[in-house]
Scaffold this motif. Structure first.
Motif, PDB file in Angstrom:
ATOM      1  N   ILE A   1       0.840  -1.203   0.000  1.00 17.02           N
ATOM      2  CA  ILE A   1       0.000   0.000   0.000  1.00 17.02           C
ATOM      3  C   ILE A   1       0.870   1.246   0.000  1.00 17.02           C
ATOM      4  N   HIS A   2       1.943   1.231   0.779  1.00 17.36           N
ATOM      5  CA  HIS A   2       2.859   2.374   0.799  1.00 17.36           C
ATOM      6  C   HIS A   2       3.476   2.607  -0.583  1.00 17.36           C
ATOM      7  N   GLN A   3       3.949   1.532  -1.213  1.00 12.01           N
ATOM      8  CA  GLN A   3       4.538   1.646  -2.551  1.00 12.01           C
ATOM      9  C   GLN A   3       3.499   2.114  -3.568  1.00 12.01           C
ATOM     10  N   ALA A   4       2.302   1.568  -3.491  1.00 12.71           N
ATOM     11  CA  ALA A   4       1.245   1.936  -4.439  1.00 12.71           C
ATOM     12  C   ALA A   4       0.884   3.407  -4.299  1.00 12.71           C
ATOM     13  N   ARG A   5       0.743   3.878  -3.069  1.00 14.12           N
ATOM     14  CA  ARG A   5       0.414   5.289  -2.852  1.00 14.12           C
ATOM     15  C   ARG A   5       1.508   6.193  -3.399  1.00 14.12           C
ATOM     16  N   LYS A   6       2.726   5.780  -3.231  1.00 20.95           N
ATOM     17  CA  LYS A   6       3.852   6.566  -3.742  1.00 20.95           C
ATOM     18  C   LYS A   6       3.791   6.670  -5.270  1.00 20.95           C
ATOM     19  N   HIS A   7       3.566   5.547  -5.927  1.00 25.18           N
ATOM     20  CA  HIS A   7       3.477   5.558  -7.405  1.00 25.18           C
ATOM     21  C   HIS A   7       2.293   6.364  -7.892  1.00 25.18           C
ATOM     22  N   VAL A   8       1.147   6.190  -7.252  1.00 26.06           N
ATOM     23  CA  VAL A   8      -0.059   6.925  -7.664  1.00 26.06           C
ATOM     24  C   VAL A   8       0.147   8.428  -7.450  1.00 26.06           C
ATOM     25  N   ALA A   9       0.715   8.794  -6.322  1.00 30.00           N
ATOM     26  CA  ALA A   9       0.958  10.216  -6.037  1.00 30.00           C
ATOM     27  C   ALA A   9       1.897  10.825  -7.087  1.00 30.00           C
ATOM     28  N   GLU A  10       2.921  10.096  -7.478  1.00 26.87           N
ATOM     29  CA  GLU A  10       3.840  10.578  -8.513  1.00 26.87           C
ATOM     30  C   GLU A  10       3.100  10.790  -9.826  1.00 26.87           C
ATOM     31  N   HIS A  11       2.232   9.866 -10.168  1.00 29.12           N
ATOM     32  CA  HIS A  11       1.475   9.977 -11.422  1.00 29.12           C
ATOM     33  C   HIS A  11       0.523  11.157 -11.377  1.00 29.12           C
ATOM     34  N   LEU A  12      -0.098  11.369 -10.239  1.00 28.23           N
ATOM     35  CA  LEU A  12      -1.086  12.450 -10.113  1.00 28.23           C
ATOM     36  C   LEU A  12      -0.441  13.826 -10.085  1.00 28.23           C
TER      37      LEU A  12
END
Length: 179
Positions: free
Chosen positions: A165-176
């Protein structure tokens, strides 16, 4: 979800076809709310909700009861919403430029709708790069499940859930934030 719904789901998964209409009627409002988190237009959300209900009706036997029905339903609804989005995206590319408006009126464009579409794009990118990160993120941030419930649902250790979840949030935040 209440225990009655969990019981209905368990009976349907066990082969009791008579309870499926009652189950579908009981979950319809929740399914519509879940898919509407992704799809900004009511008609699109309705389409995804219908796909979700059809999937539940035809695939309920795959619900093994090891996790909660709410978790299983969250995954099904999210996948149907994402599939509807992909289909809409594909159709919009296929349409000719002649039918598209010359300019978009910002007064009729929802910021919320735009952010939902951005989230769908971010999830598409995440799935292409790190597919194992999508489901834990969706269950936690969109399904509002606890880390422990997600660990049970996915049959993975609690620490792995938290890390994904931490990794996913990081990737999504970068994309957004790239936009």
């Amino acid at each position: 979800m209440n225990e009655d719904l969990e019981d209905l789901a368990a009976r349907a998964a066990g082969g009791d076809k008579d309870v499926i209409p009652e189950l579908l009627q009981a979950i319809r409002p929740q399914v519509l709310r879940r898919v509407a988190r992704f799809l900004p237009f009511r008609e699109d959300a309705e389409e995804a909700a219908q796909d979700t209900l059809l999937t539940v009706a035809t695939k309920i036997h795959t619900f093994k009861g090891t996790g909660s029905f709410a978790g299983w339903l969250t995954v099904v609804a999210t996948n149907c919403a994402r599939q509807t989005y992909r289909s809409l995206k594909r159709r919009s590319v296929e349409q000719s430029a002649e039918v598209l408006p010359e300019s978009i009126d910002p007064r009729t464009t929802s910021v919320i709708a735009g952010s939902r579409l951005d989230l769908l794009e971010a999830l598409e990118t995440l799935e292409a790069q790190h597919p194992q990160l999508v489901q834990p993120l969706v269950l936690r941030d969109l399904g509002a499940m606890t880390y422990a419930e997600i660990a049970d649902e996915l049959a993975i250790p609690l620490g792995t859930v938290k890390a994904r979840i931490h990794q996913a949030r990081k990737h999504v935040a970068e994309h957004l934030t790239i936009r």
